[in-house]
Design a protein around this motif. Structure first.
Motif, PDB file in Angstrom:
ATOM      1  N   PHE A 223      -4.007   3.174  -3.877  1.00 48.44           N
ATOM      2  CA  PHE A 223      -4.920   2.444  -2.998  1.00 48.44           C
ATOM      3  C   PHE A 223      -5.932   1.631  -3.800  1.00 48.44           C
ATOM      4  O   PHE A 223      -6.233   0.486  -3.457  1.00 48.44           O
TER       5      PHE A 223
ATOM      6  N   PHE B 208       0.803  -1.219   0.000  1.00 47.90           N
ATOM      7  CA  PHE B 208       0.000   0.000   0.000  1.00 47.90           C
ATOM      8  C   PHE B 208       0.839   1.272   0.000  1.00 47.90           C
ATOM      9  O   PHE B 208       0.321   2.338  -0.323  1.00 47.90           O
TER      10      PHE B 208
ATOM     11  N   THR C  22      -1.311   7.927   0.090  1.00 50.28           N
ATOM     12  CA  THR C  22      -2.050   6.937  -0.696  1.00 50.28           C
ATOM     13  C   THR C  22      -3.414   6.578  -0.131  1.00 50.28           C
ATOM     14  O   THR C  22      -4.278   6.111  -0.870  1.00 50.28           O
ATOM     15  N   LEU C  23      -3.620   6.783   1.154  1.00 51.92           N
ATOM     16  CA  LEU C  23      -4.878   6.364   1.777  1.00 51.92           C
ATOM     17  C   LEU C  23      -5.968   7.393   1.498  1.00 51.92           C
ATOM     18  O   LEU C  23      -5.812   8.569   1.851  1.00 51.92           O
TER      19      LEU C  23
END
Length: 217
Positions: free
Chosen positions: A41, A36, A124-125
């Motif tokens: 994502f 991740f 990325t989240l």
């Protein structure tokens, strides 16, 4: 509630995750951080994690139910480690400025030591997705920060004209931006090494304003 619906409850997956052997959980955690932090994502998936960890897809799915629950569970563990580290380091520090300076340094140092976690959290989240999950609250860590800030406001040390949460947003916002630009600039210097200069800027921003000088009659 039928059995299928019950199996998708967050608590059930968290309980099942605890049944994984410690070495399996460690391999899974490492794989989650690797996959991740390096992938978008929406492109990353449980099969990627399973392949990287050397664990079957069904084992991961049966324990977590979705890639979101898997990722959020790992993030929650790491942020819990950061919270515990902060609590330990603050023992015996009475001066508020030194306490906040230490907290600021600990965060930068933690993300410098664990850049994959920082990439996931700050780059990325999808924030909207995480905000809908209970792990986003991080109540223990946030309460730790807010108690110190509110105490500073009560004692007239910190700006009393805004909520303590606003002061916290200012501090954490700088941590996030500092990490983001540290990555963008190729990690050429120590992130935590900038903490003293950056914190002095933070302190000037959150400290109680000097009283206006009284005009002579």
């Amino acid at each position: 509630m039928n059995r299928a619906a019950a199996s998708n409850e967050p608590g059930n997956h968290e309980t099942r995750a605890l049944t994984l052997r410690p070495e399996v959980r460690q391999r899974l955690e490492e794989a989650v951080l690797e996959v991740f932090s390096e992938s978008d994502f929406h492109k990353a998936n449980i099969r990627d994690v399973a392949k990287t960890a050397g664990i079957s897809f069904s084992t991961i799915y049966n324990h977590y139910g979705s890639k979101e629950r898997l990722l959020f569970s790992v993030v929650d563990v790491w942020l819990g480690n950061l919270t515990d580290r902060i609590s330990d380091h603050l023992q015996g520090i009475e001066d508020l400025k030194e306490k906040l300076r230490k907290v600021f340094w600990l965060q930068l140092d933690f993300y410098e030591r664990h850049p994959r976690l920082g990439r996931i959290l700050f780059m990325t989240l999808p924030m909207k997705t995480w905000m809908a999950d209970e792990t986003f609250q991080q109540r223990k860590m946030i309460n730790l920060f807010l108690e110190a800030l509110k105490d500073g406001q009560r004692r007239g040390i910190l700006n009393p004209n805004v909520r303590a949460g606003v002061l916290l947003d200012f501090i954490l916002g700088l941590v996030q931006r500092s990490f983001f630009m540290w990555i963008s600039r190729g990690q050429q210097e120590s992130l935590a090494g900038q903490s003293t200069t950056l914190f002095e800027m933070v302190w000037r921003a959150i400290a109680a304003p000097d009283p206006a000088p009284q005009q002579r009659a």
